[in-house]
Write an enzyme that holds these catalytic residues in place. Sequence first.
Site, PDB file in Angstrom:
ATOM      1  CD  GLU A 144      -3.746   7.336   5.099  1.00  0.00           C
ATOM      2  OE1 GLU A 144      -4.784   6.719   5.410  1.00  0.00           O
ATOM      3  OE2 GLU A 144      -2.618   7.051   5.541  1.00  0.00           O
ATOM      4  CD  GLU A 185      -2.646   1.282   2.586  1.00  0.00           C
ATOM      5  OE1 GLU A 185      -3.059   0.175   3.015  1.00  0.00           O
ATOM      6  OE2 GLU A 185      -2.928   2.370   3.135  1.00  0.00           O
TER       7      GLU A 185
END
Length: 287
Positions: free
Chosen positions: A170, A165
Amino acid sequence: MSTRTSRRLRATVALATLLAAVGVSAPAVPATAGPAAWAQVWSDEFNGPNGGGVDRNKWNFDIGNAQANGWGNNELQYYTDRTSNAATDGAGNLVITARRETHGQCWNGRACDYTSARLLTKGKFERAYGRFEARMKLPYGQGIWPAFWMLGNNFPGTRWPDCGEIDIMENIGREPTTVHGTIHGPGYSGAQGIGASKASPDGRPYSQNFHTFAIEWSPTDIKWFVDGQLFQRRTPADLGGRRWVFDHPFFMILNLAVGGNWPGNPDGSTVFPQRLTVDYVRVFEWR
């Protein structure tokens, strides 16, 4: 680099800076002038009408909430493919909207109190290496969790985190001037992911202006940028002997989550609806 090329590059950078300052989307330009440069290989400019659906030739939707205890994080939103949760705005943007409304069933067996959307390019565009970038204005508020990220295309056949990932961006609402870039893999996932944070270049909350979030990914490293500012570089040497799993194609994901283990849940201060506004997503390769 020749003097003429140098002048051209400085002029291009100056123009892009000016356009960004007034909120206008700059055209795609290579990061380096000369025989070798970034060349665009995929994009979505979101030029649909106000209230239009996303291009299904480019994006799929994840639907629901019950999967893996709220997408593995005890999240509270029910993802839909409705235009009330993801639509073009007629001004060249995709708007992902999180709403406070009862819809569907959540992982905890109760009705979900929020809806939102999660778009992904799995099966439509998957690639190893290149520059992946999005220009976005973020939402805000306690319990709000926007993300622009990537998963290995061998998922779910290869389970997370072994598939790999890459979190390009974020943000959690209680940190309005901070974004995070992280990699997750076998032995370095979840809270043990390897990453760094970046303060807003203009010092203001990321919800007040558009910013460009990007990675440049090669066989030997991954670099993270905000508005062209490099803030992190990771290589296999950073893993302490653990396996580097960033050597195969990945697909992209855009989503706006509500609640969960990391951001915490919304509280009385959280305003709805909240919107993640995406000017474009572009992918380049080095030529």
